[in-house]
Write a protein that holds these residues in place. Structure first.
Motif, PDB file in Angstrom:
ATOM      1  N   GLY A  50       4.827  88.173  70.754  1.00  7.47           N
ATOM      2  CA  GLY A  50       4.983  87.793  72.150  1.00  7.47           C
ATOM      3  C   GLY A  50       6.216  88.438  72.781  1.00  7.47           C
ATOM      4  O   GLY A  50       6.865  87.860  73.644  1.00  7.47           O
ATOM      5  N   ALA A  51       6.496  89.662  72.348  1.00  9.19           N
ATOM      6  CA  ALA A  51       7.728  90.331  72.783  1.00  9.19           C
ATOM      7  C   ALA A  51       7.582  91.086  74.094  1.00  9.19           C
ATOM      8  O   ALA A  51       8.579  91.503  74.678  1.00  9.19           O
ATOM      9  N   ILE A  52       6.324  91.264  74.554  1.00  4.04           N
ATOM     10  CA  ILE A  52       6.105  92.067  75.759  1.00  4.04           C
ATOM     11  C   ILE A  52       5.868  91.165  76.960  1.00  4.04           C
ATOM     12  O   ILE A  52       5.028  90.269  76.921  1.00  4.04           O
ATOM     13  N   GLU A  68       8.123  95.039  79.773  1.00  2.06           N
ATOM     14  CA  GLU A  68       9.423  95.044  79.106  1.00  2.06           C
ATOM     15  C   GLU A  68       9.272  94.461  77.709  1.00  2.06           C
ATOM     16  O   GLU A  68       8.466  93.559  77.485  1.00  2.06           O
ATOM     17  N   ILE A  69      10.060  94.959  76.785  1.00  5.71           N
ATOM     18  CA  ILE A  69       9.998  94.502  75.403  1.00  5.71           C
ATOM     19  C   ILE A  69      11.312  93.842  75.029  1.00  5.71           C
ATOM     20  O   ILE A  69      12.387  94.424  75.197  1.00  5.71           O
ATOM     21  N   ASP A  70      11.215  92.620  74.538  1.00  4.94           N
ATOM     22  CA  ASP A  70      12.384  91.882  74.071  1.00  4.94           C
ATOM     23  C   ASP A  70      12.714  92.389  72.669  1.00  4.94           C
ATOM     24  O   ASP A  70      12.004  92.081  71.708  1.00  4.94           O
ATOM     25  N   CYS A  91      10.911  91.825  68.938  1.00  3.12           N
ATOM     26  CA  CYS A  91      10.116  92.938  68.413  1.00  3.12           C
ATOM     27  C   CYS A  91      10.478  93.241  66.962  1.00  3.12           C
ATOM     28  O   CYS A  91      11.650  93.325  66.611  1.00  3.12           O
ATOM     29  N   ILE A  92       9.424  93.420  66.127  1.00  2.00           N
ATOM     30  CA  ILE A  92       9.638  93.763  64.714  1.00  2.00           C
ATOM     31  C   ILE A  92       9.233  95.210  64.424  1.00  2.00           C
ATOM     32  O   ILE A  92       9.080  95.605  63.269  1.00  2.00           O
ATOM     33  N   LEU A  93       9.040  95.997  65.481  1.00  2.00           N
ATOM     34  CA  LEU A  93       8.720  97.424  65.360  1.00  2.00           C
ATOM     35  C   LEU A  93       7.426  97.666  64.571  1.00  2.00           C
ATOM     36  O   LEU A  93       7.329  98.635  63.830  1.00  2.00           O
ATOM     37  N   CYS A  94       6.441  96.785  64.753  1.00  3.13           N
ATOM     38  CA  CYS A  94       5.181  96.942  64.008  1.00  3.13           C
ATOM     39  C   CYS A  94       4.351  98.106  64.529  1.00  3.13           C
ATOM     40  O   CYS A  94       3.509  98.641  63.818  1.00  3.13           O
ATOM     41  N   GLY A  95       4.555  98.481  65.785  1.00  3.10           N
ATOM     42  CA  GLY A  95       3.858  99.629  66.345  1.00  3.10           C
ATOM     43  C   GLY A  95       2.481  99.349  66.923  1.00  3.10           C
ATOM     44  O   GLY A  95       1.799 100.278  67.369  1.00  3.10           O
ATOM     45  N   LYS A  96       2.051  98.082  66.921  1.00  4.22           N
ATOM     46  CA  LYS A  96       0.704  97.783  67.425  1.00  4.22           C
ATOM     47  C   LYS A  96       0.562  98.138  68.900  1.00  4.22           C
ATOM     48  O   LYS A  96      -0.473  98.660  69.324  1.00  4.22           O
TER      49      LYS A  96
HETATM   50  S1  SF4 Z   1       6.153  96.981  68.111  1.00  4.47           S
HETATM   51 FE1  SF4 Z   1       4.924  95.147  67.556  1.00  4.47          FE
HETATM   52  S2  SF4 Z   1       6.336  93.418  67.798  1.00  4.47           S
HETATM   53 FE2  SF4 Z   1       7.241  95.152  68.901  1.00  4.47          FE
HETATM   54  S3  SF4 Z   1       6.560  94.935  71.020  1.00  4.47           S
HETATM   55 FE3  SF4 Z   1       5.111  96.295  69.990  1.00  4.47          FE
HETATM   56  S4  SF4 Z   1       3.466  94.963  69.256  1.00  4.47           S
HETATM   57 FE4  SF4 Z   1       5.243  93.647  69.757  1.00  4.47          FE
END
Ligand code: SF4
Length: 61
Positions: A25-27, A37-39, A43-48
């Motif tokens: 829920g970072a976006i 915007e990304i918090d 964010c865990i940098l998953c890249g999804k």
């Molecule tokens: S990289 Fe993953 S956790 Fe970070 S904003 Fe994107 S989807 Fe969310």
């Protein structure tokens, strides 16, 4: 490292579809004409979001 949205690639004319794929829920997006915007605290940098965005607007920097 962090993820950010490139304003030159995001058309900022629709609700960001990547909001729903982020597992943290970072976006957030103020309205459909705003850049998402990304918090970085969430964010865990998953890249999804990067692979889901059809415009390739999410970039890891
Ligand atoms: S990289 Fe993953 S956790 Fe970070 S904003 Fe994107 S989807 Fe969310």
């Amino acid at each position: 490292m962090k993820i950010q949205v490139n304003p030159d690639k995001c058309p900022q004319n629709h609700r960001c579809p990547s909001i729903d794929v982020c597992p943290r829920g970072a976006i957030t997006q103020k309205d459909i004409h705003s850049l998402p915007e990304i918090d970085s605290g969430k964010c865990i940098l998953c890249g999804k979001c990067m692979s889901f965005c059809p415009k390739g607007a999410f970039e890891m920097v």
